[in-house]
Design a protein around this motif. Structure first.
Motif, PDB file in Angstrom:
ATOM      1  N   HIS A   1      -9.263  -6.192   6.068  1.00 23.61           N
ATOM      2  CA  HIS A   1      -9.595  -4.765   6.184  1.00 23.61           C
ATOM      3  C   HIS A   1      -9.578  -4.150   4.790  1.00 23.61           C
ATOM      4  O   HIS A   1      -8.837  -4.629   3.925  1.00 23.61           O
ATOM      5  CB  HIS A   1      -8.584  -4.038   7.088  1.00 23.61           C
ATOM      6  CG  HIS A   1      -7.188  -4.114   6.556  1.00 23.61           C
ATOM      7  ND1 HIS A   1      -6.302  -5.107   6.906  1.00 23.61           N
ATOM      8  CD2 HIS A   1      -6.529  -3.335   5.652  1.00 23.61           C
ATOM      9  CE1 HIS A   1      -5.170  -4.927   6.258  1.00 23.61           C
ATOM     10  NE2 HIS A   1      -5.281  -3.867   5.483  1.00 23.61           N
TER      11      HIS A   1
ATOM     12  N   HIS B   1      -9.153   1.298   1.979  1.00 25.09           N
ATOM     13  CA  HIS B   1      -9.570   2.590   2.522  1.00 25.09           C
ATOM     14  C   HIS B   1     -11.093   2.628   2.618  1.00 25.09           C
ATOM     15  O   HIS B   1     -11.777   1.906   1.898  1.00 25.09           O
ATOM     16  CB  HIS B   1      -9.071   3.712   1.612  1.00 25.09           C
ATOM     17  CG  HIS B   1      -9.201   5.073   2.228  1.00 25.09           C
ATOM     18  ND1 HIS B   1      -8.779   5.341   3.514  1.00 25.09           N
ATOM     19  CD2 HIS B   1      -9.725   6.229   1.769  1.00 25.09           C
ATOM     20  CE1 HIS B   1      -9.036   6.603   3.798  1.00 25.09           C
ATOM     21  NE2 HIS B   1      -9.600   7.167   2.756  1.00 25.09           N
TER      22      HIS B   1
ATOM     23  N   LYS C   1      -2.505  -0.548   4.083  1.00 25.72           N
ATOM     24  CA  LYS C   1      -3.620   0.402   4.150  1.00 25.72           C
ATOM     25  C   LYS C   1      -3.200   1.712   3.510  1.00 25.72           C
ATOM     26  O   LYS C   1      -2.015   2.061   3.549  1.00 25.72           O
ATOM     27  CB  LYS C   1      -3.914   0.729   5.620  1.00 25.72           C
ATOM     28  CG  LYS C   1      -5.005  -0.072   6.209  1.00 25.72           C
ATOM     29  CD  LYS C   1      -5.476   0.538   7.493  1.00 25.72           C
ATOM     30  CE  LYS C   1      -6.730  -0.217   7.847  1.00 25.72           C
ATOM     31  NZ  LYS C   1      -7.288   0.039   9.071  1.00 25.72           N
TER      32      LYS C   1
END
Ligand code: DQQ
Length: 586
Positions: A233, A236, A296
């Motif tokens: 992932h 941001h 994250k």
């Protein structure tokens, strides 16, 4: 309504009616303007007119992004994107200068130049990390093919040839480069690696990118700084923001002005995430939390994550990068201020681009924004000083600040307001009419310097010609809003700055989140021939303007005033102005 106003409101309607067109630049990729025919054109002589006295610039040619700023063995190092052959973007190498005080600079040979298959078509922006044992390493973007435009991008590393050399003159680009390759979808939108931090024993960095129109900052992990894996992932992302260039991710202390090393990931801290938006060539940042469990970044509740977000600078300021200065325990921010003039002018004058004065940056006590202030070392350049104190300015008054060099000056002024009840009413239609990211700028443009308000416009007239044909005003207007809270607007208006019709003359603006409980507001402007860098209310709002006066050109022909065009009398509580000396500049 006068012809000028009709024109302005017409433009406003157009901009608002097509907000996507406004953001997405008609679908055209922004990047640097590429003018192949000018990339090798070097002027026979460098023209002095608009060269700055104390801002960072090399003797000639084009510069852009600051790269890998760091402090090492007593020296500050600034690398920057540089065209050694001409005054427009192209032929990019990493130029290199060193300084002991961030003000006086010594040039060295370029540190990184295209030479290997992994960077033969360009050495683009990147950052430094100081590894354990005081070992600096640079990560930068290499261009391995010209297609697809603007280039096929990979991430490389470079290490000093001699760690004992405090100048870090020679850099080695090892042959196991590139150390990070793009995924299939983003080969031409994958650049500008950050300084690394460590999480759970692994190094981490983030790299700017996009997927379709979603701006994105990929996360990479490495046990040894050489083998990097893409995390599943991004750190941001944000839809509809386009390509993210030069991301910056760093911790700030929740109290006090001290900076923190990028390695600090937990404690009494917040994190800042900044991106440079390629489509509009401006930047925004949010303040938030680095969730170290999920790995994250999460902006705080209420932060605007997108075009209308907070800006370091509401003017000409891009591709910024910060670093931690262990010598003075502070975080320092560098930003590039491009010319706003034409390429033709850049080629003619033989140079283009400056770096803004480095700024200390820390969290505002509200936790809702950052504060920025020129590094204290700049004050060593202050020379002759003049002062004005307790001087009333009635409507239409202007007082000349005499006795210093007006084209190369540092001015710091505190205004006292008699109260806020006389402020004009804020027209809430503006919030509906103008795009959210440029409400302030549009109000500055519509109202200008001369339209009277209750409180303001008041401020400084910098780089003013003898008969006021040219001036660059930096000023405030105070408004009352329906919810009885006031709004303070700061403008730096290039519209009257030059008689040259061909220049781009925006009217920059930003709101200043200041409570005015003590009825005071301060303004500091760094005036330097073709740049005016202004800091409102102790660094809450900052605007950099590049200007090209034809008459108010040098210390003999430029003048400086403090003025008030509002109906309410205000007081200059204290004004200090200094002539600024010229440092050793490359
Ligand atoms: N400038 C560099 C890129 C970066 C851009 C190329 C930002 O690495 O994305 O000169 O101004």
């Amino acid at each position: 309504m006068g012809g000028f106003n009709v024109f302005v409101w017409g433009m406003v309607g157009l901009v608002c009616f097509f907000p996507m067109l406004n953001h997405f630049n008609g679908g055209v990729m922004a990047f640097h303007k590429i003018s192949l025919h000018l990339q090798h054109r070097s002027a026979a002589k460098v023209e002095d007119d608009y060269r700055t006295g104390y801002h960072f610039q090399p003797p000639k040619h084009w510069i852009n992004d600051p790269n890998a700023p760091m402090f090492y063995k007593g020296f500050y190092h600034l690398f920057y994107q540089y065209n050694p052959k001409g005054s427009v973007w192209g032929n990019i190498v990493w130029a290199h200068s060193v300084s002991e005080d961030l003000i006086n600079w010594t040039p060295l040979d370029p540190a990184i130049e295209p030479s290997k298959p992994f960077d033969q078509f360009g050495c683009w922006s990147g950052s430094a990390t100081i590894l354990p044992g005081e070992k600096p390493v640079i990560l930068y973007t290499g261009i391995i093919a010209k297609e697809p435009e603007p280039g096929y991008q990979v991430q490389n590393y470079a290490i000093p040839k001699d760690y004992n050399d405090p100048y870090l003159k020679k850099w080695i680009k090892p042959d196991d480069n590139p150390i990070i390759k793009p995924t299939k979808e983003n080969v031409s939108a994958f650049r500008d690696p950050t300084t690394a931090w460590k999480l759970n024993g692994q190094w981490e960095i983030t790299v700017g990118s996009k997927q379709d129109t979603t701006g994105m900052s990929y996360l990479y992990r490495s046990p040894d700084f050489i083998k990097w894996t893409l995390v599943d992932h991004p750190l941001h992302q944000k839809e509809d923001t386009g390509m993210w260039e030069c991301p910056d991710f760093y911790p700030v202390a929740t109290t006090g002005k001290d900076g923190l090393d990028t390695m600090v990931v937990e404690g009494d801290i917040k994190h800042v995430f900044k991106v440079s938006l390629d489509i509009t060539r401006n930047e925004y940042y949010t303040i938030g939390k680095y969730d170290t469990k999920e790995d994250k970044y999460i902006p705080d509740e209420g932060m605007i994550d997108g075009w209308a977000g907070l800006r370091y600078d509401w003017g000409n300021f891009y591709a910024s990068k910060s670093f931690y200065d262990p010598a003075k325990k502070r975080r320092i921010l560098w930003g590039w201020s491009n010319e706003s003039s034409t390429e033709h002018e850049s080629v003619k004058k033989g140079w283009a681009g400056i770096q803004c004065i480095p700024r200390s940056v820390w969290l505002d006590p509200s936790g809702k924004q950052l504060l920025q202030w020129p590094v204290e070392e700049l004050e060593t350049l202050r020379d002759k000083n003049v002062q004005i104190s307790n001087t009333e300015l009635k409507q239409g008054d202007k007082v000349q600040v005499e006795g210093i060099t007006p084209a190369q000056a540092d001015v710091d002024v505190v205004f006292t307001l008699p109260g806020l009840d006389k402020a004009e009413v804020y027209d809430t239609n503006w919030d509906k009419t103008f795009p959210p990211e440029s409400i302030a700028r549009n109000i500055c443009q519509v109202k200008g310097t001369t339209e009277q308000g209750g409180l303001g416009p008041f401020g400084l007239l910098t780089l003013t010609s003898k008969h006021f044909e040219e001036y660059t005003p930096v000023f405030f207007r105070v408004f009352n809003t329906p919810d009885t809270k006031h709004k303070v607007l700061m403008c730096s208006d290039e519209m009257p700055s030059t008689l040259n019709k061909h220049e781009y003359k925006p009217s920059f603006g930003g709101f200043v989140d200041v409570d005015l409980a003590d009825n005071k507001i301060s303004l500091r402007s760094l005036i330097d021939h073709s740049v005016v860098e202004s800091f409102a209310a102790g660094g809450k709002t900052v605007i950099t303007s590049r200007v090209y006066p034809t008459k108010a050109l040098d210390d003999d022909n430029a003048h400086l005033y403090v003025f008030n065009n509002g109906t309410t009398t205000i007081t200059v509580e204290k004004l200090d102005a200094w002539s600024m000396k010229k440092p050793k500049m490359n």
